[in-house]
Scaffold this active site. Structure first.
Site, PDB file in Angstrom:
ATOM      1  N   GLU A 282       0.822  -1.211   0.000  1.00 39.52           N
ATOM      2  CA  GLU A 282       0.000   0.000   0.000  1.00 39.52           C
ATOM      3  C   GLU A 282       0.860   1.266   0.000  1.00 39.52           C
ATOM      4  OE1 GLU A 282      -2.843   0.490   3.356  1.00 39.52           O
ATOM      5  OE2 GLU A 282      -4.368   0.141   1.846  1.00 39.52           O
ATOM      6  N   HIS A 303       7.630 -26.960  -0.225  1.00 38.13           N
ATOM      7  CA  HIS A 303       6.981 -28.083  -0.901  1.00 38.13           C
ATOM      8  C   HIS A 303       5.761 -27.630  -1.696  1.00 38.13           C
ATOM      9  CE1 HIS A 303       9.353 -31.303   1.139  1.00 38.13           C
ATOM     10  NE2 HIS A 303       9.654 -30.247   1.872  1.00 38.13           N
ATOM     11  N   LYS A 416     -14.435   0.924  -4.114  1.00 35.77           N
ATOM     12  CA  LYS A 416     -15.541   1.359  -3.255  1.00 35.77           C
ATOM     13  C   LYS A 416     -16.592   2.116  -4.060  1.00 35.77           C
ATOM     14  CE  LYS A 416     -12.665   2.019   0.887  1.00 35.77           C
ATOM     15  NZ  LYS A 416     -12.215   3.018   1.881  1.00 35.77           N
TER      16      LYS A 416
END
Lengths: 439, 439
Positions: A282, A303, A416
């Site tokens: 961010e 793995h 948003k």
């Protein structure tokens, strides 16, 4: 031992010392408060300058919550979620809710998604358990926590009536905003999210400290670790660990190593990795640049992601957080020698784990993956404070060196707005029409 | 509704239809078994051709484990760990151990790290709980699970004496290897890891099915979902969902979109993401190429990784797994209108979540991030089978299209050799000396 950084295994790929003058300039910019985003530098001196009276109130509230609750529901998203979760997993246990001791309550995190299933699970959990709520939101209007707070406020009031107000704790703006207004009217105890501390830098404010203290963690020790780290990192110099880390990763980025994988060999670090991803992603991911932050849990992910790291596209580097000593001392027991491990009998797992870490670093370097390491004494409250401040300070240096404002997040609004338009929020009618045509 | 794929929001960036002839060739190679790694194609027809008698034994063993245990310790790493965990979180709950119902035991995963703290926690957990052990290892010599099996085998024998053999279940090679030899000698019930099914493709064998069945999940439904998906995907054609996905992601890779982020808007998907990262990372990340696999949990990570995705370096694309219907129906309750959410009162969270997903996809496309979507009817056992087979088949197509052997993992050995040398395994003396000089 205090936190230390090694860039030795990155040097064959890029030399951070070549850009130390830029790091030095970033250091000056950061400490003088003369750079972009300088209204969000409250975190820089926070380990020294925090509100000591409020800190006492945090402890008192945590005690009250422990006494009155079997369950604490922490409502928050992003920086109002990841720091507390990271601390509890790192310092207490990644399975805190299965292993909690000394009468601390179960702690669940709500309001970090819009999942109905997640909300229903927590609703179900409250039946038969006494609960408290800590709602964390600067404005009180962020969709996810605001919906969640409606749900659990209603549930709390149904259960406890007028006494609900003694079970709801609001961490929010000092003076303004929907949540502050509501909390004052209802009589909730309030804690402050300072104006000059952004969400991803807020774990050492009540945002993180209240839930962390509820888990029975020594928050004084956290602040001490952060303060000691800050004292060291504020001193300029090429041996400053934050300088070394910021310089190495920026030098690597310029050579085409554009993805950084944070790794640790202890499962308790997992959410520290999530917290770190927000902090760096961010802060740096803007203006079409920035290092992409990823994380792995080792040796588990050797793995799964190990093959890619060893032999995939060579645009990745890794940063491994390690420890000098350990909290437990399990050793390899006798067993059937067919497994080929008899030479390990009696040896501590921590020693084998350390050899796995060292061997992996060299294998990855040989495979073309630069390796940085950050080492602390032990996974505890003190090193949590150190790591938080170290990564924050190095993030500020890094962001300025990259040439962005490390303290804003202009891109977070985009989804948003679209979401509001699509769900029909008043005022978004034209946008809604345009978006619906694209679906 | 069966699984579907949409590439619409990737088309502005790269057109998979341009490489459909390559995908068609990969399809022929895969189904005819004529390509690299063709001794590991047992997973292709597994949903039809699995051992029905052993499948019944899996169910019977699961019943026995449920009846005799409060706790099942599943020992495995990589492909012997992630599939079962993904299934239990996706189908039952990401908080299975907090919410388990109908008398199913707690299930913990051990032997996926060399962490002493992790081992000690599970040791502590066994006190006061009746437990069983499922050890999963083809050879029985992989370090992490082998150490863990020594620990929990010893603990089981201390607790139950000769009856320990009725509490240990070995999933291993049909005939050879350390674990098979030991299990036969001790009288453990054994289940088979087929020779022609690699670890990351093994969740529909007893590797995954036994722990999944212990959690009370309908494994018939999983196999049905996988079989129905296989029937569809084996038919060549440009509308084949696996063709569409494989074509789109390879086309994007060639245009410089070298990191793929898998995302879902339900926390229960988190370990499906981890399973997917192994499947694709280990299959494609070799010969210095391959798409780097990452994952996010939304909407949580829109408030952490969202900034980077929206405005960071433009070498990423995302694949979002979505659902048509939901298992719960929480709605937004009345509350204080100050939060600005009164227009949402009475609406289901699932609907709002869906608008968040659709709005985010468009925001990311507008920000320069190609978006692929995979949609299933509902998060349940059936769609787990569908998703597993879909991602496996598309992975085979993708790997062949990339020009690698999708079924080997030559890079995984590198760290093991270094680790063995550093911890002093007999036979590694020269290598040890060379490595120590580099530390």
């Amino acid at each position: 031992m205090s936190l230390s950084v090694s860039v030795k295994n990155a040097l064959p790929f890029a030399d951070g010392s070549e850009i130390m003058s830029e790091i030095a300039a970033a250091h000056d910019t950061l400490l003088s408060g003369s750079g972009r985003g300088n209204d969000f530098l409250g975190w820089v001196r926070l380990p020294f300058d925090y509100d000591k009276e409020e800190f006492k109130r945090v402890k008192a509230a945590a005690k009250k919550i422990r006494e009155q609750s079997d369950l604490l529901i922490v409502i928050g998203i992003g920086g109002s979620y990841l720091g507390a979760r990271a601390a509890i997993e790192y310092i207490s246990s990644p399975n805190y809710n299965m292993f909690r001791k000394d009468g601390t309550p179960m702690i669940v995190f709500a309001g970090n998604s819009i999942s109905s299933d997640q909300a229903q699970e927590i609703i179900d959990l409250t039946s038969g358990m006494d609960f408290s709520v800590n709602v964390i939101s600067k404005s009180g209007t962020t969709t996810e926590p605001a919906i969640s707070f409606r749900i659990f406020k209603a549930l709390c009031e149904q259960r406890y009536g007028a006494a609900a107000k003694d079970r709801i704790f609001a961490t929010t703006d000092a003076a303004r905003g929907a949540l502050k207004t509501l909390a004052d009217a209802a009589g909730y105890e309030c804690f402050v999210i300072p104006d000059n501390v952004g969400g991803r830098f807020s774990v050492l404010t009540p945002v993180g400290l209240l839930p962390i203290a509820v888990a029975g963690i020594d928050i004084d020790s956290i602040m001490q670790g952060a303060a000691d780290m800050a004292s060291k990192l504020h001193v300029p110099g090429e041996d400053n660990p934050a300088w070394q880390y910021a310089a190495a990763r920026n030098a690597l980025y310029r050579k085409g190593y554009t993805t950084e994988i944070i790794a640790a060999y202890e499962p308790r670090f997992r959410y520290m990795g999530e917290w770190w991803k927000q902090l760096y992603g961010e802060s740096e991911g803007k203006e079409l640049k920035g290092i992409f932050p990823a994380s792995v849990d080792l040796t588990a992910d050797l793995h799964s992601m190990g093959q890619y790291i060893q032999q995939g596209l060579r645009n990745i580097f890794e940063t491994v957080v390690g420890f000098e000593s350990f909290r437990t001392n399990v050793t390899v027991p006798d067993g059937d020698k067919l497994d080929g491990l008899d030479f390990l009998v009696g040896r501590p797992l921590s020693e084998i784990n350390d050899m796995a870490a060292k061997g992996t670093a060299l294998a990855h370097v040989d495979g073309g993956v630069p390796n940085l390491s950050v080492t602390v004494e032990k996974a505890d409250a003190y090193s949590f404070g150190e790591l938080v401040y170290f990564f924050e300070f190095a993030c500020g240096l890094s962001g300025y060196t990259l040439g962005v404002n490390p303290f804003d997040q202009p891109g977070v609004e985009a989804y948003k707005k679209n979401m509001f338009a699509l769900i029909g929020k008043p005022g978004y009618e034209d946008m809604r029409k345009a978006l619906l045509e694209r679906l």
